[in-house]
Design a protein around this motif. Structure first.
Motif, short mmCIF file in Angstrom:
data_model
loop_
_atom_site.label_atom_id
_atom_site.label_comp_id
_atom_site.label_asym_id
_atom_site.label_seq_id
_atom_site.Cartn_x
_atom_site.Cartn_y
_atom_site.Cartn_z
N SER A 76 0.86 -1.18 0.00
CA SER A 76 0.00 0.00 0.00
C SER A 76 0.90 1.23 0.00
N VAL A 77 0.73 2.08 -1.00
CA VAL A 77 1.48 3.32 -1.08
C VAL A 77 0.50 4.46 -0.84
N SER A 78 0.81 5.29 0.13
CA SER A 78 -0.07 6.40 0.52
C SER A 78 -1.50 5.91 0.75
N ASP A 79 -1.61 4.80 1.48
CA ASP A 79 -2.90 4.23 1.88
C ASP A 79 -3.77 3.86 0.67
N SER A 80 -3.13 3.31 -0.37
CA SER A 80 -3.85 2.99 -1.61
C SER A 80 -4.53 1.63 -1.62
N ASN A 81 -4.15 0.72 -0.72
CA ASN A 81 -4.70 -0.63 -0.72
C ASN A 81 -5.54 -0.83 0.55
N PRO A 82 -6.86 -0.91 0.42
CA PRO A 82 -7.70 -1.04 1.60
C PRO A 82 -7.59 -2.41 2.30
#
Length: 159
Positions: A76-82
């Motif tokens: 997850s980069v910058s909270d991209s993967n929930p």
């Protein structure tokens, strides 16, 4: 008079020993706990790996139990993967992934072997404290899970 000095010396020695702090390996990061309570990420059962120094929780990494398969790499980069959650607590300050900051989290299932009763999971993260924009970073670190932590990890998982 000599007996008095010996008794006083012994008393002082034991007093000093009692005041010393216990020693422990504070330099080695270790798995403190793998959660065994039921919670969900995106409506699927999930598990959290909590790591820290000297039994003090610092980082936690959560993933869905359906992702617990050898070779799975979740990033997850910058909270991209929930489906990947990471956070941290340091001296009562909370650190998180953020869409607005240069943060990342990574979880890799290196090995799960229920026969040998071991799992190896690599985790890493860069998190931010949103109050003061301070960062904490954990380089990719490999952890070996056995015993109760392994049982909690594999509880209700189809391998």
């Amino acid at each position: 008079m000599r007996l008095k000095h010996v008794v006083l010396s012994v008393f002082l020695l034991f007093s000093l020993a009692a005041c010393m702090e216990p020693t422990y390996d504070s330099g080695k990061l270790k798995v403190i706990e793998v959660t065994d309570h039921d919670f969900k990420i995106n409506d699927e059962s999930a598990v959290t790996l909590i790591v820290g120094h000297a039994n003090v929780a610092e980082y936690s990494f959560s993933l869905r139990k359906s992702d617990l398969k050898k070779g799975t790499l979740l990033q997850s980069v910058s909270d991209s993967n929930p489906n990947v959650r990471a956070d941290g607590t340091f001296f009562s300050e909370y650190y998180v992934q953020s869409k607005d900051h240069d943060t990342h989290a990574s979880i890799e299932i290196v090995e799960i072997d229920p026969v040998e009763k071991v799992a190896r999971i690599a985790v890493g993260a860069k998190l931010v404290n949103l109050k003061n924009e301070d960062y904490k970073e954990l380089e990719i670190t490999l952890f070996e899970l056995t015993g109760q932590n392994l049982e909690n990890l594999l509880n209700k998982v189809e391998i």
